[in-house]
Design a protein around this motif. Structure first.
Motif, PDB file in Angstrom:
ATOM      1  N   PHE A 114      43.392 -61.291 -35.430  1.00 49.52           N
ATOM      2  CA  PHE A 114      42.759 -60.154 -36.106  1.00 49.52           C
ATOM      3  C   PHE A 114      43.243 -58.803 -35.580  1.00 49.52           C
ATOM      4  CE2 PHE A 114      39.379 -56.973 -36.269  1.00 49.52           C
ATOM      5  CZ  PHE A 114      39.231 -56.882 -37.626  1.00 49.52           C
ATOM      6  N   GLY A 115      43.238 -58.663 -34.252  1.00 49.33           N
ATOM      7  CA  GLY A 115      43.634 -57.383 -33.665  1.00 49.33           C
ATOM      8  C   GLY A 115      45.054 -57.020 -34.051  1.00 49.33           C
TER       9      GLY A 115
ATOM     10  N   LEU B  13      45.308 -56.133 -37.771  1.00 46.10           N
ATOM     11  CA  LEU B  13      44.696 -54.834 -38.054  1.00 46.10           C
ATOM     12  C   LEU B  13      45.709 -53.739 -37.714  1.00 46.10           C
ATOM     13  CD1 LEU B  13      42.011 -53.381 -38.826  1.00 46.10           C
ATOM     14  CD2 LEU B  13      41.656 -53.090 -36.393  1.00 46.10           C
ATOM     15  N   LEU B  14      46.350 -53.956 -36.583  1.00 47.96           N
ATOM     16  CA  LEU B  14      47.375 -53.003 -36.137  1.00 47.96           C
ATOM     17  C   LEU B  14      48.498 -52.904 -37.159  1.00 47.96           C
ATOM     18  CD1 LEU B  14      48.555 -53.200 -32.492  1.00 47.96           C
ATOM     19  CD2 LEU B  14      50.142 -52.637 -34.265  1.00 47.96           C
TER      20      LEU B  14
ATOM     21  N   VAL C  82      47.494 -51.011 -40.401  1.00 56.46           N
ATOM     22  CA  VAL C  82      47.281 -49.560 -40.402  1.00 56.46           C
ATOM     23  C   VAL C  82      48.546 -48.787 -40.040  1.00 56.46           C
ATOM     24  CG1 VAL C  82      44.843 -49.730 -39.931  1.00 56.46           C
ATOM     25  CG2 VAL C  82      46.414 -49.569 -38.038  1.00 56.46           C
ATOM     26  N   ILE C  83      49.634 -49.484 -39.763  1.00 56.37           N
ATOM     27  CA  ILE C  83      50.856 -48.755 -39.415  1.00 56.37           C
ATOM     28  C   ILE C  83      51.293 -47.778 -40.523  1.00 56.37           C
ATOM     29  CG2 ILE C  83      53.353 -49.086 -39.122  1.00 56.37           C
ATOM     30  CD1 ILE C  83      52.709 -51.203 -37.098  1.00 56.37           C
TER      31      ILE C  83
ATOM     32  N   GLU D 181      49.637 -46.033 -42.334  1.00 58.10           N
ATOM     33  CA  GLU D 181      48.747 -44.877 -42.456  1.00 58.10           C
ATOM     34  C   GLU D 181      49.390 -43.604 -41.947  1.00 58.10           C
ATOM     35  OE1 GLU D 181      44.854 -45.077 -40.837  1.00 58.10           O
ATOM     36  OE2 GLU D 181      44.321 -46.661 -42.240  1.00 58.10           O
ATOM     37  N   THR D 182      50.367 -43.781 -41.072  1.00 51.01           N
ATOM     38  CA  THR D 182      51.076 -42.614 -40.559  1.00 51.01           C
ATOM     39  C   THR D 182      51.628 -41.766 -41.709  1.00 51.01           C
ATOM     40  OG1 THR D 182      51.704 -44.095 -38.798  1.00 51.01           O
ATOM     41  CG2 THR D 182      52.755 -41.959 -38.823  1.00 51.01           C
TER      42      THR D 182
ATOM     43  N   ILE E 294      49.065 -39.517 -42.993  1.00 55.05           N
ATOM     44  CA  ILE E 294      48.744 -38.495 -41.980  1.00 55.05           C
ATOM     45  C   ILE E 294      49.796 -37.388 -42.029  1.00 55.05           C
ATOM     46  CG2 ILE E 294      48.481 -38.063 -39.523  1.00 55.05           C
ATOM     47  CD1 ILE E 294      46.128 -39.495 -40.633  1.00 55.05           C
ATOM     48  N   PHE E 295      51.060 -37.797 -42.189  1.00 51.71           N
ATOM     49  CA  PHE E 295      52.097 -36.764 -42.341  1.00 51.71           C
ATOM     50  C   PHE E 295      51.793 -35.882 -43.546  1.00 51.71           C
ATOM     51  CE2 PHE E 295      55.643 -39.362 -40.132  1.00 51.71           C
ATOM     52  CZ  PHE E 295      55.115 -38.990 -38.922  1.00 51.71           C
TER      53      PHE E 295
ATOM     54  N   LEU F  42      48.956 -35.286 -44.813  1.00 48.41           N
ATOM     55  CA  LEU F  42      47.796 -34.452 -44.476  1.00 48.41           C
ATOM     56  C   LEU F  42      48.224 -33.266 -43.614  1.00 48.41           C
ATOM     57  CD1 LEU F  42      44.733 -34.799 -44.990  1.00 48.41           C
ATOM     58  CD2 LEU F  42      44.576 -35.554 -42.645  1.00 48.41           C
ATOM     59  N   VAL F  43      49.092 -33.543 -42.651  1.00 53.34           N
ATOM     60  CA  VAL F  43      49.577 -32.460 -41.785  1.00 53.34           C
ATOM     61  C   VAL F  43      50.272 -31.399 -42.628  1.00 53.34           C
ATOM     62  CG1 VAL F  43      51.219 -31.916 -39.963  1.00 53.34           C
ATOM     63  CG2 VAL F  43      49.779 -33.913 -39.747  1.00 53.34           C
TER      64      VAL F  43
ATOM     65  N   LEU G  75      47.723 -29.470 -44.709  1.00 52.63           N
ATOM     66  CA  LEU G  75      46.936 -28.505 -43.928  1.00 52.63           C
ATOM     67  C   LEU G  75      47.791 -27.312 -43.518  1.00 52.63           C
ATOM     68  CD1 LEU G  75      44.844 -30.919 -41.687  1.00 52.63           C
ATOM     69  CD2 LEU G  75      44.003 -29.462 -43.512  1.00 52.63           C
TER      70      LEU G  75
ATOM     71  N   VAL H  55      38.971 -57.923 -29.291  1.00 48.49           N
ATOM     72  CA  VAL H  55      39.408 -57.932 -30.691  1.00 48.49           C
ATOM     73  C   VAL H  55      40.926 -57.808 -30.748  1.00 48.49           C
ATOM     74  CG1 VAL H  55      39.432 -56.564 -32.791  1.00 48.49           C
ATOM     75  CG2 VAL H  55      37.287 -57.087 -31.697  1.00 48.49           C
ATOM     76  N   TYR H  56      41.473 -56.981 -29.881  1.00 51.70           N
ATOM     77  CA  TYR H  56      42.936 -56.828 -29.853  1.00 51.70           C
ATOM     78  C   TYR H  56      43.538 -58.047 -29.166  1.00 51.70           C
ATOM     79  CZ  TYR H  56      47.429 -54.549 -29.135  1.00 51.70           C
ATOM     80  OH  TYR H  56      48.748 -54.220 -29.141  1.00 51.70           O
TER      81      TYR H  56
ATOM     82  N   MET I 287      45.030 -28.503 -34.906  1.00 50.27           N
ATOM     83  CA  MET I 287      46.226 -29.348 -34.951  1.00 50.27           C
ATOM     84  C   MET I 287      46.892 -29.403 -33.581  1.00 50.27           C
ATOM     85  SD  MET I 287      47.111 -30.709 -37.721  1.00 50.27           S
ATOM     86  CE  MET I 287      47.239 -30.602 -39.450  1.00 50.27           C
TER      87      MET I 287
ATOM     88  N   ARG J 152      45.221 -37.174 -36.986  1.00 51.21           N
ATOM     89  CA  ARG J 152      44.100 -37.745 -37.741  1.00 51.21           C
ATOM     90  C   ARG J 152      42.766 -37.350 -37.121  1.00 51.21           C
ATOM     91  NH1 ARG J 152      45.355 -43.156 -38.714  1.00 51.21           N
ATOM     92  NH2 ARG J 152      47.445 -42.668 -38.072  1.00 51.21           N
TER      93      ARG J 152
ATOM     94  N   ARG K 293      42.207 -47.340 -33.928  1.00 55.78           N
ATOM     95  CA  ARG K 293      43.610 -47.479 -34.285  1.00 55.78           C
ATOM     96  C   ARG K 293      44.491 -46.660 -33.350  1.00 55.78           C
ATOM     97  NH1 ARG K 293      47.928 -46.273 -38.299  1.00 55.78           N
ATOM     98  NH2 ARG K 293      49.153 -45.111 -36.815  1.00 55.78           N
TER      99      ARG K 293
ATOM    100  N   VAL L 156      47.350 -48.815 -31.784  1.00 52.29           N
ATOM    101  CA  VAL L 156      48.734 -48.592 -32.215  1.00 52.29           C
ATOM    102  C   VAL L 156      49.449 -47.600 -31.313  1.00 52.29           C
ATOM    103  CG1 VAL L 156      50.209 -47.923 -34.128  1.00 52.29           C
ATOM    104  CG2 VAL L 156      48.068 -49.073 -34.581  1.00 52.29           C
TER     105      VAL L 156
END
Lengths: 82, 657
Positions: A56-57, A60-61, A64-65, A67-68, A71-72, A74-75, A78, B335-336, B445, B560, B627, B631
């Motif tokens: 699971f861990g 999950l990792l 979500v990779i 997601e970066t 985020i870029f 979003l940066v 903003l 969990v990890y 930021m 984030r 995360r 990560v």
């Protein structure tokens, strides 16, 4: 002279609008990109977790990779706005 | 604190006739992690075989199996039951022989009755379903079957059908489907069936009943009601039985499980005809006490010794060794992946930094209070160790959220009157009345980037420590240098950026005069660090070079903390603006009865909006900061994959000796 003033105001306003559009596109498109990337990873991750709970861990990792990407976005958004 | 509990490898050798007392003592102490014996594995164990279960194990297992079937039928789970008082094991043993069979029999009977009634109800429902299409038919159903020369077909059709062959028909239209009953001589049946098939006829079985359909349905419904009442009665009896016996049954379960585990322990030992050897792991600090008591119970006939640990080959079980504050965060680590024995255990760091990240994201006094109350209230309802740890993590996170709420000066999106925001403000300009100077996004930021730089540097330093502790020879030097290389590349890039652009909240190195190629001293230093760092990284593994962009992406990933946080502030402020600015305030100016209703609607919008945002904030804050650890932080130094230390024995909850 007054016409020039109005023209400047219009230009400034549209500049603001363009910034907002750019920010929106940056966040929205990167969001779609992240979604596409996470789609297949996520389904594989759920499958793998169903087979073996211990991963699971790790999955999950992996999920979500991407997601970066958003985020870029979003940066960038903003930075455009503020 | 940063390392797992220190373990020692223990070997117990004793004659077989003291096996039972030794096992009992090991079980009672709950310290010995048994290393399962595998036949033909070691040379030194030549001639040894896997042991046999202690006498009586079979019967106890059978008894346990029967008990489990009853508890599962009563849907009793030990985790759900709060132990009220502990039952004494010796009295329980008697009761298992005298009372348990009766309870089991009673339970089995009740369950059999219930499943019998369920079957009856199903049958009756089926019959009613079969009769329902015929409710409009005004004749006795017994006229519809039992002919030798005539076939009766019944079913629904979309519309009226013209049938060529000689026949009698009954047709009635209704909303649920048009019923058609056709009686034809047997010789015309194939023709009629074809015609009907073309007309999309859907046959239904003709119920083998006599009397009017409505009458039959009424009768069956009455019987069904009676069966259901009986079922309710049985269910309530089952419930009352469960209430009455739950405590006793879980205690029996515990006692029998313990007996079975003890009886089957020899299956994990190496035995000969006259002796046995058990190998396993014990926390180093308990070795002396355990070996003393083992020798004692065996009448000084057991030999206990400590074996040397081969760090390359032995898989040492890992037990966390943390201060009580950090203990709930072990859940996040598990969990990890549990740390390896030789590895740094980052639980303490996680337990401190996770709430801080959570607070940075969801820094709001209002939401913090909501989550704090939720986490405290849920402790009453959520049982089990994992749930308790999770709630403790949530509690710490919400306290941190409240603290950061004061630092940001936020309460459900409103600025807190009289509290000046110590951190850069996050109040957006929503509804045109934010006040102040709007959000300080660039400062936020930079703050998040600083956090990223610091945390990643820390991760790499821990990587150096881990490699220094775990590796050997030239690989060790290369691995350490590679980790230093990553730090150097990151700080080199920073130096070059600082010498080129002035940035708020960061050192300004633009003032240095250019020396070579237009580069100033810090820029040259930065470039040298980058090149040297890349060389170090490449020397360990050239493939790692493709990972270089992660330096940028991982640091920026910490943005984030700001991005997710700002979105939560934005939602809160939008909810406030819609509920108060758009719905409630215009009504307050001249209050009418209708206006009061609108105001109530506004309050509901306010509450639901903030509730949703609190849930989103909890998920967002929790997952994002988790995360960042998994990560961005753990990948720098943490491998995990340690084996859990699970000592032989049981935490007794319902019984005592």
């Amino acid at each position: 002279m007054a016409e020039l003033d109005v023209a400047v105001q219009v230009a400034e306003a549209s500049q603001l609008g363009m910034k907002a559009l750019g920010a929106g596109l940056a966040v929205g498109l990167t969001g779609i990109g992240t979604g596409l990337a996470e789609m297949s990873i996520g389904s594989a991750a759920v499958g793998a977790t169903a087979e073996n709970k211990d991963v699971f861990g790790l999955v999950l990792l992996l999920t979500v990779i991407p997601e970066t990407i958003v985020i870029f976005g979003l940066v960038v958004g903003l930075l455009l706005l503020f | 604190m940063f390392t797992p509990e220190q373990m020692s490898r223990i070997l117990i050798a004793a004659p077989r006739d003291v096996m039972v007392p030794v096992i009992s003592e090991l079980y009672r102490r709950r310290l010995f992690h048994i290393e399962d014996f595998v036949e033909d594995d070691h040379e030194e164990y030549e001639g040894y075989r896997i042991g046999h279960p202690v006498e009586g194990a079979g019967e106890t297992s059978k008894e346990l199996l029967r008990l489990r079937s009853v508890t599962s039928a009563f849907s009793i789970r030990p985790d759900d039951i709060e132990p009220s008082q502990r039952l004494s094991a010796s009295r329980l043993k008697d009761q298992i022989e005298t009372e348990l069979p009766a309870i089991e029999r009673e339970g089995e009977e009740l369950l059999a009755t219930r499943s019998g009634l369920e079957n009856q109800a199903k049958e009756l429902e089926q019959k009613i379903d079969q009769l329902t299409p015929f409710t409009g038919v005004p004749i006795d159903l017994s006229f519809l079957y039992g002919y030798r020369t005539i076939s009766v077909l019944a079913g629904s059709v979309p519309k009226k059908v013209e049938i060529g062959a000689p026949h009698e028909e009954y047709y009635v239209e209704s909303k649920t489907g048009n019923l058609l009953i056709v009686a034809v001589p047997n010789e015309y049946r194939p023709d009629v069936e074809r015609t009907l098939l073309d007309a999309q006829f859907q046959a239904v079985a003709i119920p083998q009943e006599s009397g009017l359909a409505t009458e039959r349905i009424a009768e069956y419904s009455a019987r069904l009601d009676a069966v259901r009442r009986e079922m309710d009665d049985v269910s309530s009896r089952i419930d009352s039985q469960r209430e009455k016996h739950a405590g006793f049954l879980v205690a029996c379960d515990e006692l029998l499980s313990m007996d079975v585990e003890r009886a089957e322990a020899p299956l994990r030992f190496a035995t000969t005809d006259h002796a046995f050897i058990a190998e396993g792991w014990v926390p180093s600090e308990s070795v002396a006490a355990l070996s003393e008591s083992i020798t004692e119970v065996s009448g000084r006939r057991a030999f206990v010794t400590e074996l040397p640990i081969d760090k390359g080959k032995d898989v040492v079980p890992v037990e966390y060794n943390n201060v009580s504050f950090a203990r709930p965060s072990q859940l996040l680590l598990d969990v990890y992946s549990r740390p390896k024995y030789t590895e740094i255990d980052p639980t303490l760091l996680v337990s401190i930094v996770f709430p801080i990240f959570f607070g940075l994201i969801l820094g709001d006094v209002g939401y913090g209070l909501i989550l704090l109350v939720t986490s405290l209230a849920l402790r009453k309802f959520m049982k089990g160790d994992d749930a308790k740890m999770l709630l403790a993590v949530l509690r710490n996170a919400s306290i941190s959220s409240i603290i950061f709420g004061f630092l940001y000066s936020e309460f459900l999106g409103f600025p807190i009157p009289g509290v000046y925001a110590t951190l850069p403000a996050r109040h957006l300009n929503i509804g045109g009345e934010a006040g102040g100077h709007g959000p300080a996004v660039p400062e936020l930021m930079i703050m998040s980037v600083w956090i990223g730089i610091a945390y990643i540097t820390l991760g790499r330093i821990l990587g150096v420590v881990n490699h220094a502790r775990q590796d050997h020879g030239s690989h060790r030097i290369f691995a350490i240098l590679a980790n230093l290389g990553w730090i150097m590349v990151m700080w080199g890039i920073l130096l070059m950026i600082w010498s080129a652009f002035p940035m708020p909240l960061m050192p300004d190195l633009t003032g240095f005069p250019p020396l070579i190629l237009g580069l100033s001293l810090p820029a040259i230093l930065g470039a040298v660090m980058i090149v040297l760092g890349i060389v170090f990284i490449a020397k360990e593994s050239a493939l790692e070079i493709v990972e270089l962009p992660t330096i940028l992406s991982h640091v920026l990933s910490f943005a984030r903390l700001v991005g997710v946080g700002l979105s939560s502030v934005a939602i809160a402020m939008v909810v406030n603006f819609i509920a108060i600015g758009l719905i409630i305030e215009p009504q307050l100016e001249n209050l009418t009865i209708f206006g009061v209703i609108i105001i109530i609607v506004g309050v509901v919008v306010f509450l639901i909006g903030h509730l949703m945002n609190a849930i989103l904030g909890m998920l967002g804050g929790g997952l994002q900061s988790l995360r960042l650890h998994y990560v961005e932080f753990f990948t720098k130094f943490y491998k995990g994959g340690g084996k859990k230390y699970s000592p032989f024995g049981m935490k007794r909850r319902f019984t005592e000796d």
